[in-house]
Design a protein around this motif. Structure first.
Motif, PDB file in Angstrom:
ATOM      1  N   PRO A  60     -65.915   5.631   1.447  1.00 49.97           N
ATOM      2  CA  PRO A  60     -67.199   5.803   2.148  1.00 49.97           C
ATOM      3  C   PRO A  60     -67.731   4.466   2.661  1.00 49.97           C
ATOM      4  N   ALA A  61     -68.753   4.524   3.480  1.00 52.22           N
ATOM      5  CA  ALA A  61     -69.392   3.289   3.940  1.00 52.22           C
ATOM      6  C   ALA A  61     -70.035   2.589   2.742  1.00 52.22           C
ATOM      7  N   ASP A  62     -70.135   1.273   2.846  1.00 47.98           N
ATOM      8  CA  ASP A  62     -70.708   0.506   1.730  1.00 47.98           C
ATOM      9  C   ASP A  62     -72.131   0.942   1.398  1.00 47.98           C
ATOM     10  N   SER A  63     -72.792   1.483   2.403  1.00 50.36           N
ATOM     11  CA  SER A  63     -74.217   1.787   2.225  1.00 50.36           C
ATOM     12  C   SER A  63     -74.475   3.122   1.521  1.00 50.36           C
ATOM     13  N   LEU A  64     -73.402   3.868   1.212  1.00 51.84           N
ATOM     14  CA  LEU A  64     -73.640   5.228   0.682  1.00 51.84           C
ATOM     15  C   LEU A  64     -74.495   5.226  -0.592  1.00 51.84           C
ATOM     16  N   ALA A  65     -74.100   4.385  -1.555  1.00 50.63           N
ATOM     17  CA  ALA A  65     -74.856   4.365  -2.826  1.00 50.63           C
ATOM     18  C   ALA A  65     -76.316   3.984  -2.577  1.00 50.63           C
ATOM     19  N   GLY A  66     -76.528   3.010  -1.699  1.00 49.32           N
ATOM     20  CA  GLY A  66     -77.896   2.585  -1.365  1.00 49.32           C
ATOM     21  C   GLY A  66     -78.689   3.722  -0.749  1.00 49.32           C
ATOM     22  N   LYS A  67     -78.013   4.463   0.150  1.00 45.37           N
ATOM     23  CA  LYS A  67     -78.693   5.600   0.807  1.00 45.37           C
ATOM     24  C   LYS A  67     -79.084   6.663  -0.219  1.00 45.37           C
ATOM     25  N   VAL A  68     -78.142   6.908  -1.145  1.00 47.71           N
ATOM     26  CA  VAL A  68     -78.423   7.928  -2.171  1.00 47.71           C
ATOM     27  C   VAL A  68     -79.639   7.517  -2.992  1.00 47.71           C
ATOM     28  N   MET A  69     -79.644   6.247  -3.420  1.00 46.96           N
ATOM     29  CA  MET A  69     -80.748   5.797  -4.272  1.00 46.96           C
ATOM     30  C   MET A  69     -82.074   5.776  -3.504  1.00 46.96           C
ATOM     31  N   ALA A  70     -81.982   5.415  -2.208  1.00 43.26           N
ATOM     32  CA  ALA A  70     -83.205   5.421  -1.387  1.00 43.26           C
ATOM     33  C   ALA A  70     -83.723   6.854  -1.237  1.00 43.26           C
ATOM     34  N   ALA A  71     -82.793   7.799  -1.053  1.00 43.77           N
ATOM     35  CA  ALA A  71     -83.201   9.203  -0.904  1.00 43.77           C
ATOM     36  C   ALA A  71     -83.837   9.707  -2.198  1.00 43.77           C
ATOM     37  N   ILE A  72     -83.270   9.276  -3.341  1.00 46.15           N
ATOM     38  CA  ILE A  72     -83.843   9.694  -4.634  1.00 46.15           C
ATOM     39  C   ILE A  72     -85.257   9.130  -4.784  1.00 46.15           C
ATOM     40  N   ALA A  73     -85.409   7.847  -4.419  1.00 44.73           N
ATOM     41  CA  ALA A  73     -86.736   7.216  -4.529  1.00 44.73           C
ATOM     42  C   ALA A  73     -87.735   7.943  -3.617  1.00 44.73           C
ATOM     43  N   ALA A  74     -87.286   8.250  -2.384  1.00 41.41           N
ATOM     44  CA  ALA A  74     -88.176   8.938  -1.439  1.00 41.41           C
ATOM     45  C   ALA A  74     -88.560  10.313  -1.967  1.00 41.41           C
ATOM     46  N   GLN A  75     -87.577  10.961  -2.572  1.00 41.52           N
ATOM     47  CA  GLN A  75     -87.827  12.298  -3.130  1.00 41.52           C
ATOM     48  C   GLN A  75     -88.864  12.223  -4.260  1.00 41.52           C
ATOM     49  N   GLN A  76     -88.738  11.161  -5.064  1.00 42.95           N
ATOM     50  CA  GLN A  76     -89.682  11.018  -6.185  1.00 42.95           C
ATOM     51  C   GLN A  76     -91.087  10.737  -5.683  1.00 42.95           C
ATOM     52  N   ILE A  77     -91.175   9.915  -4.604  1.00 40.87           N
ATOM     53  CA  ILE A  77     -92.501   9.630  -4.039  1.00 40.87           C
ATOM     54  C   ILE A  77     -93.109  10.924  -3.499  1.00 40.87           C
ATOM     55  N   ALA A  78     -92.260  11.697  -2.800  1.00 52.13           N
ATOM     56  CA  ALA A  78     -92.746  12.963  -2.234  1.00 52.13           C
ATOM     57  C   ALA A  78     -93.200  13.907  -3.346  1.00 52.13           C
ATOM     58  N   GLU A  79     -92.406  13.904  -4.436  1.00 60.15           N
ATOM     59  CA  GLU A  79     -92.737  14.780  -5.581  1.00 60.15           C
ATOM     60  C   GLU A  79     -94.070  14.364  -6.216  1.00 60.15           C
ATOM     61  N   LEU A  80     -94.241  13.018  -6.326  1.00 65.15           N
ATOM     62  CA  LEU A  80     -95.480  12.483  -6.900  1.00 65.15           C
ATOM     63  C   LEU A  80     -96.681  12.870  -6.027  1.00 65.15           C
ATOM     64  N   ALA A  81     -96.466  12.720  -4.702  1.00 66.76           N
ATOM     65  CA  ALA A  81     -97.545  13.063  -3.766  1.00 66.76           C
ATOM     66  C   ALA A  81     -97.869  14.553  -3.866  1.00 66.76           C
TER      67      ALA A  81
END
Lengths: 190, 195
Positions: A60-81
């Protein structure tokens, strides 16, 4: 016959999975060599096996893990909101309920005291009667004014009687010449 | 050893340590991406699918049974998601274009340009063969060849029996062999030709 074929296929499958013993492999080899069609098929199966084994894992592209973690963080922010929003809504409902009870009680008390007080009802009815009588007087006065105008200046009435139909006639003629009838017809069709 | 650290990272994630899940993603991103890529044959879609699979794993981590391998569990999530995508793709198939062949740099072990070209051609050829299989057959082939999973593990992942997996794999191999009959195999490797 079908059993033999199935057994033969199973043997080929097991051979590709390296699950056959030396003797079983030898027996399969002999069986394959008996028929040119079987030998050809066996060769192709081994080619498929070799081709599939020759490919490494796709990277995969080098950025995959970063994208996954960013998506998880975004999801958590959305969940918190969403939770905050839900909490706010719940608190709002509680506050509304707490306010509604005293307000509604006060309104009911006011209504009850109004209905049960004859003086207040009489005042309301008197007010309504006064407004009605004022409106009736106003309309009657207007009628009287019109009647006196017609009797004092009959020429004006005659002029109005002639001018109104003439204006309507001219208006219709202009509308007809500008294609109004066609437009009306189109509208009907639509 | 890796399964021990997996279990530890899962526990830490459940305790609120997001960094621990990052370690799991780093460890299995290649496996998850490869499965998605082999199933979907589209690099961009495979990355999306891999990301979605990890998100689903994260969201459902409480349901993960620590007695099972984390790798098998996350691969099972990926395979389900890919099959869903293939079904949706069939339902809403709008593009008439063929998928783009993967980039030569897709594989990591390509030191020289000649080898890169050969590897790329082989990649395209095999991916083309896989693409002709039904998703169920393709999945069994990918799990068997790229992950070296046993029949029992594949059966557990796909919630079926070992004999069903054996039969599916043989039919898939036979279908691929039949496809080879109608196509000339490029001479990638003497071992492939001569065997």
């Amino acid at each position: 016959m079908v059993d033999d074929r199935s057994k033969f296929e199973q043997s080929m499958n097991s051979a590709l999975d390296h699950e056959l013993s030396e003797e079983e492999l030898h027996a399969l080899q002999e069986q394959v060599e008996e028929s040119p069609a079987a030998a050809d098929n066996w060769k192709r199966l081994r080619q498929v096996d070799a081709l599939l084994r020759s490919l490494p894992l796709a990277v995969p592209a080098d950025s995959l893990a970063g994208k996954v973690m960013a998506a998880i963080a975004a999801q958590q922010i959305a969940e918190l909101a969403r939770r905050r929003h839900g909490l706010g809504l719940a608190l709002g409902l509680v506050a509304a309920a707490l306010l509604t009870v005293p307000l509604l009680s006060a309104l009911v008390l006011l209504l009850v005291s109004t209905i049960t007080n004859p003086g207040t009802i009489a005042a309301i009815l008197q007010g309504a009667a006064a407004v009605t009588s004022y409106v009736v007087d106003l309309v009657a006065d207007l009628g009287r004014q019109l009647r006196s105008l017609a009797s004092d200046t009959p020429a004006l009435l005659a002029l109005l009687t002639a001018v109104i139909p003439m204006s309507m006639l001219w208006g219709w003629l202009v509308w007809y010449l500008l294609g109004g009838s066609r437009l009306a017809g189109d509208k009907d069709v639509l | 050893m890796s399964e021990d650290t997996d279990a530890l990272w899962v526990q830490q994630t459940l305790a609120g340590d997001q960094h621990a899940f990052g370690e799991l993603v780093l460890r299995y991103e290649r496996d998850v991406f490869n499965l998605a890529y082999r199933m979907l044959n589209d690099r961009g879609e495979a990355e999306d699918a891999a990301q979605e699979a990890f998100l689903r794993a994260y969201a459902n981590l409480e349901r993960y049974d620590p007695s099972r391998s984390f790798k098998t569990w996350v691969l099972s999530i990926t395979s389900n998601h890919c099959i869903d995508r293939i079904r949706r793709r069939r339902l809403t198939w709008l593009s008439l274009e063929e998928p783009l062949p993967p980039h030569p740099a897709l594989t990591s072990d390509t030191p020289s340009p000649e080898e890169a070209t050969v590897a790329h051609e082989r990649e395209v050829f095999v991916q083309g063969l896989l693409d002709e299989l039904s998703p169920d057959y393709r999945l069994v082939v990918v799990l068997r060849y790229w992950y070296d999973l046993s029949y029992a593990e594949i059966a557990e992942m796909l919630d079926t029996t070992e004999s069903a997996i054996k039969s599916r794999l043989f039919r898939a191999r036979q279908a691929l062999a039949d496809q080879l009959e109608s196509q000339s195999i490029p001479a990638f490797d003497p071992a492939l030709e001569g065997s």
